[in-house]
Design a protein around this motif. Structure first.
Motif, PDB file in Angstrom:
ATOM      1  N   TYR A   1      30.616  31.214  35.156  1.00  0.00           N
ATOM      2  CA  TYR A   1      32.071  31.238  35.362  1.00  0.00           C
ATOM      3  C   TYR A   1      32.789  31.693  34.095  1.00  0.00           C
ATOM      4  O   TYR A   1      33.683  32.539  34.157  1.00  0.00           O
ATOM      5  CB  TYR A   1      32.550  29.847  35.769  1.00  0.00           C
ATOM      6  CG  TYR A   1      34.003  29.596  35.473  1.00  0.00           C
ATOM      7  CD1 TYR A   1      34.992  30.109  36.296  1.00  0.00           C
ATOM      8  CD2 TYR A   1      34.384  28.854  34.357  1.00  0.00           C
ATOM      9  CE1 TYR A   1      36.327  29.892  36.011  1.00  0.00           C
ATOM     10  CE2 TYR A   1      35.710  28.632  34.074  1.00  0.00           C
ATOM     11  CZ  TYR A   1      36.681  29.157  34.900  1.00  0.00           C
ATOM     12  OH  TYR A   1      38.003  28.942  34.612  1.00  0.00           O
ATOM     13  N   SER A   2      32.405  31.147  32.951  1.00  0.00           N
ATOM     14  CA  SER A   2      33.114  31.497  31.713  1.00  0.00           C
ATOM     15  C   SER A   2      32.908  32.960  31.347  1.00  0.00           C
ATOM     16  O   SER A   2      33.824  33.607  30.818  1.00  0.00           O
ATOM     17  CB  SER A   2      32.683  30.587  30.569  1.00  0.00           C
ATOM     18  OG  SER A   2      31.339  30.797  30.230  1.00  0.00           O
ATOM     19  N   LEU A   3      31.735  33.514  31.622  1.00  0.00           N
ATOM     20  CA  LEU A   3      31.498  34.930  31.333  1.00  0.00           C
ATOM     21  C   LEU A   3      32.397  35.824  32.178  1.00  0.00           C
ATOM     22  O   LEU A   3      33.068  36.723  31.667  1.00  0.00           O
ATOM     23  CB  LEU A   3      30.033  35.286  31.574  1.00  0.00           C
ATOM     24  CG  LEU A   3      29.014  34.746  30.591  1.00  0.00           C
ATOM     25  CD1 LEU A   3      27.610  35.077  31.066  1.00  0.00           C
ATOM     26  CD2 LEU A   3      29.247  35.296  29.209  1.00  0.00           C
ATOM     27  N   VAL A   4      32.409  35.578  33.486  1.00  0.00           N
ATOM     28  CA  VAL A   4      33.178  36.440  34.379  1.00  0.00           C
ATOM     29  C   VAL A   4      34.670  36.213  34.227  1.00  0.00           C
ATOM     30  O   VAL A   4      35.458  37.159  34.251  1.00  0.00           O
ATOM     31  CB  VAL A   4      32.732  36.217  35.841  1.00  0.00           C
ATOM     32  CG1 VAL A   4      33.660  36.900  36.814  1.00  0.00           C
ATOM     33  CG2 VAL A   4      31.339  36.735  36.019  1.00  0.00           C
ATOM     34  N   HIS A   5      35.066  34.964  34.049  1.00  0.00           N
ATOM     35  CA  HIS A   5      36.485  34.672  33.905  1.00  0.00           C
ATOM     36  C   HIS A   5      37.041  35.335  32.646  1.00  0.00           C
ATOM     37  O   HIS A   5      38.138  35.900  32.673  1.00  0.00           O
ATOM     38  CB  HIS A   5      36.701  33.154  33.866  1.00  0.00           C
ATOM     39  CG  HIS A   5      38.104  32.753  34.088  1.00  0.00           C
ATOM     40  ND1 HIS A   5      38.707  32.846  35.322  1.00  0.00           N
ATOM     41  CD2 HIS A   5      39.047  32.271  33.244  1.00  0.00           C
ATOM     42  CE1 HIS A   5      39.952  32.432  35.226  1.00  0.00           C
ATOM     43  NE2 HIS A   5      40.187  32.074  33.964  1.00  0.00           N
ATOM     44  N   GLY A   6      36.279  35.292  31.573  1.00  0.00           N
ATOM     45  CA  GLY A   6      36.710  35.964  30.354  1.00  0.00           C
ATOM     46  C   GLY A   6      36.779  37.476  30.525  1.00  0.00           C
ATOM     47  O   GLY A   6      37.705  38.120  30.026  1.00  0.00           O
ATOM     48  N   ALA A   7      35.812  38.036  31.238  1.00  0.00           N
ATOM     49  CA  ALA A   7      35.819  39.480  31.469  1.00  0.00           C
ATOM     50  C   ALA A   7      37.014  39.882  32.319  1.00  0.00           C
ATOM     51  O   ALA A   7      37.656  40.917  32.070  1.00  0.00           O
ATOM     52  CB  ALA A   7      34.526  39.906  32.138  1.00  0.00           C
ATOM     53  N   MET A   8      37.334  39.061  33.329  1.00  0.00           N
ATOM     54  CA  MET A   8      38.476  39.396  34.177  1.00  0.00           C
ATOM     55  C   MET A   8      39.791  39.260  33.420  1.00  0.00           C
ATOM     56  O   MET A   8      40.699  40.066  33.605  1.00  0.00           O
ATOM     57  CB  MET A   8      38.470  38.526  35.436  1.00  0.00           C
ATOM     58  CG  MET A   8      37.331  38.881  36.360  1.00  0.00           C
ATOM     59  SD  MET A   8      37.336  38.160  38.013  1.00  0.00           S
ATOM     60  CE  MET A   8      37.887  36.520  37.803  1.00  0.00           C
ATOM     61  N   GLU A   9      39.900  38.253  32.560  1.00  0.00           N
ATOM     62  CA  GLU A   9      41.115  38.106  31.754  1.00  0.00           C
ATOM     63  C   GLU A   9      41.239  39.245  30.746  1.00  0.00           C
ATOM     64  O   GLU A   9      42.319  39.783  30.536  1.00  0.00           O
ATOM     65  CB  GLU A   9      41.122  36.765  31.026  1.00  0.00           C
ATOM     66  CG  GLU A   9      41.486  35.604  31.898  1.00  0.00           C
ATOM     67  CD  GLU A   9      41.557  34.298  31.116  1.00  0.00           C
ATOM     68  OE1 GLU A   9      41.395  34.315  29.874  1.00  0.00           O
ATOM     69  OE2 GLU A   9      41.771  33.272  31.758  1.00  0.00           O
TER      70      GLU A   9
ATOM     71  N   GLY B   1      39.919  42.181  31.050  1.00  0.00           N
ATOM     72  CA  GLY B   1      40.086  43.425  31.794  1.00  0.00           C
ATOM     73  C   GLY B   1      41.522  43.712  32.175  1.00  0.00           C
ATOM     74  O   GLY B   1      41.878  44.867  32.443  1.00  0.00           O
ATOM     75  N   THR B   2      42.362  42.678  32.210  1.00  0.00           N
ATOM     76  CA  THR B   2      43.772  42.921  32.518  1.00  0.00           C
ATOM     77  C   THR B   2      44.463  43.695  31.398  1.00  0.00           C
ATOM     78  O   THR B   2      45.474  44.335  31.638  1.00  0.00           O
ATOM     79  CB  THR B   2      44.523  41.589  32.756  1.00  0.00           C
ATOM     80  OG1 THR B   2      44.425  40.777  31.589  1.00  0.00           O
ATOM     81  CG2 THR B   2      43.961  40.852  33.956  1.00  0.00           C
ATOM     82  N   ASN B   3      43.900  43.646  30.188  1.00  0.00           N
ATOM     83  CA  ASN B   3      44.468  44.381  29.049  1.00  0.00           C
ATOM     84  C   ASN B   3      43.939  45.806  28.951  1.00  0.00           C
ATOM     85  O   ASN B   3      44.425  46.588  28.150  1.00  0.00           O
ATOM     86  CB  ASN B   3      44.164  43.645  27.739  1.00  0.00           C
ATOM     87  CG  ASN B   3      44.801  42.279  27.705  1.00  0.00           C
ATOM     88  OD1 ASN B   3      45.839  42.059  28.309  1.00  0.00           O
ATOM     89  ND2 ASN B   3      44.167  41.358  27.002  1.00  0.00           N
ATOM     90  N   GLY B   4      42.913  46.123  29.700  1.00  0.00           N
ATOM     91  CA  GLY B   4      42.322  47.458  29.666  1.00  0.00           C
ATOM     92  C   GLY B   4      40.808  47.364  29.683  1.00  0.00           C
ATOM     93  O   GLY B   4      40.219  46.304  29.430  1.00  0.00           O
ATOM     94  N   LEU B   5      40.185  48.464  29.980  1.00  0.00           N
ATOM     95  CA  LEU B   5      38.734  48.501  30.131  1.00  0.00           C
ATOM     96  C   LEU B   5      37.991  48.102  28.862  1.00  0.00           C
ATOM     97  O   LEU B   5      36.973  47.430  28.911  1.00  0.00           O
ATOM     98  CB  LEU B   5      38.305  49.899  30.573  1.00  0.00           C
ATOM     99  CG  LEU B   5      36.816  50.127  30.813  1.00  0.00           C
ATOM    100  CD1 LEU B   5      36.342  49.237  31.958  1.00  0.00           C
ATOM    101  CD2 LEU B   5      36.535  51.570  31.117  1.00  0.00           C
ATOM    102  N   PHE B   6      38.506  48.485  27.696  1.00  0.00           N
ATOM    103  CA  PHE B   6      37.809  48.224  26.446  1.00  0.00           C
ATOM    104  C   PHE B   6      37.957  46.791  25.957  1.00  0.00           C
ATOM    105  O   PHE B   6      37.335  46.395  24.980  1.00  0.00           O
ATOM    106  CB  PHE B   6      38.270  49.200  25.364  1.00  0.00           C
ATOM    107  CG  PHE B   6      37.919  50.621  25.691  1.00  0.00           C
ATOM    108  CD1 PHE B   6      36.605  51.053  25.655  1.00  0.00           C
ATOM    109  CD2 PHE B   6      38.898  51.518  26.066  1.00  0.00           C
ATOM    110  CE1 PHE B   6      36.269  52.354  25.975  1.00  0.00           C
ATOM    111  CE2 PHE B   6      38.589  52.830  26.384  1.00  0.00           C
ATOM    112  CZ  PHE B   6      37.269  53.252  26.347  1.00  0.00           C
ATOM    113  N   PHE B   7      38.788  45.977  26.609  1.00  0.00           N
ATOM    114  CA  PHE B   7      39.001  44.595  26.202  1.00  0.00           C
ATOM    115  C   PHE B   7      38.172  43.599  27.011  1.00  0.00           C
ATOM    116  O   PHE B   7      38.302  42.396  26.841  1.00  0.00           O
ATOM    117  CB  PHE B   7      40.491  44.241  26.302  1.00  0.00           C
ATOM    118  CG  PHE B   7      41.348  45.021  25.369  1.00  0.00           C
ATOM    119  CD1 PHE B   7      41.384  44.709  24.020  1.00  0.00           C
ATOM    120  CD2 PHE B   7      42.087  46.095  25.823  1.00  0.00           C
ATOM    121  CE1 PHE B   7      42.163  45.442  23.141  1.00  0.00           C
ATOM    122  CE2 PHE B   7      42.876  46.836  24.956  1.00  0.00           C
ATOM    123  CZ  PHE B   7      42.908  46.509  23.611  1.00  0.00           C
ATOM    124  N   ILE B   8      37.332  44.098  27.900  1.00  0.00           N
ATOM    125  CA  ILE B   8      36.507  43.214  28.729  1.00  0.00           C
ATOM    126  C   ILE B   8      35.593  42.364  27.863  1.00  0.00           C
ATOM    127  O   ILE B   8      35.482  41.150  28.055  1.00  0.00           O
ATOM    128  CB  ILE B   8      35.710  44.023  29.772  1.00  0.00           C
ATOM    129  CG1 ILE B   8      36.662  44.581  30.825  1.00  0.00           C
ATOM    130  CG2 ILE B   8      34.640  43.161  30.426  1.00  0.00           C
ATOM    131  CD1 ILE B   8      36.011  45.479  31.836  1.00  0.00           C
TER     132      ILE B   8
END
Length: 117
Positions: free
Chosen positions: A68-76, A78-85
Motif C-alpha cells: 500500500y505505501s509503495l503504490v500510494h506514494g507513487a500515485m501521490e 504521479g499527480t505532480n508529473g511522471l518524473f515525481f513518481i
C-alpha cells in the motif's frame, strides 16, 4: 474497539499469509510477494484506505501495508508529473525500507546462520 479491530484485521492478514504457506504450499518469498501485491491491488482500487481507517496499525504493519505505501506514494507523486513518481514512493515507504535493511544487517551480525559451524 480500535485495538480489537487492529488485532482482528492484522490477524486475518497474517492468517491469509499462513494459509498461503500451508495450503497453497507457496515458498516464503512467494507468499511475501503475494501479500505485497494484495496491498498494491487493494490500494489501486482505493480499498486499502478504508481498511486502514478501520484497523489502523493492524492494516499498515503487515506486508500488505508495505505494498500500500509503495503504490500510494507513487500515485501521490504521479499527480505532480511522471518524473515525481519515485519521489512519492520513497517519501512514504522510506522508513520501512531503511528499518528492514538495518534489522537485517543487525540479525546477520548477531546470529549465526544455519550450516555454519
Amino acid at each position: 474497539m480500535d485495538l480489537l479491530y487492529a488485532f482482528l484485521i492484522g490477524g486475518a492478514i497474517c492468517l491469509f499469509g499462513q494459509l498461503l504457506l500451508d495450503i497453497v504450499k507457496l515458498t516464503p518469498i512467494s507468499m511475501l510477494i503475494v501479500l505485497v501485491l494484495v496491498g498494491v491491488v487493494l490500494d489501486g482500487f482505493g480499498l486499502y484506505e478504508h481498511l486502514i481507517a478501520l484497523a489502523g496499525a493492524g492494516a499498515t504493519v503487515p506486508l500488505t501495508g508495505f505494498g500500500y505505501s509503495l503504490v500510494h506514494g507513487a500515485m501521490e507523486g504521479g499527480t505532480n508529473g511522471l518524473f515525481f513518481i519515485t519521489d512519492g514512493v520513497f517519501e512514504i515507504a522510506s522508513i520501512t525500507i531503511v528499518f528492514s535493511i538495518l534489522f537485517s544487517v543487525g540479525a546477520a551480525v548477531l546470529f549465526k546462520p544455519k550450516g555454519v559451524a
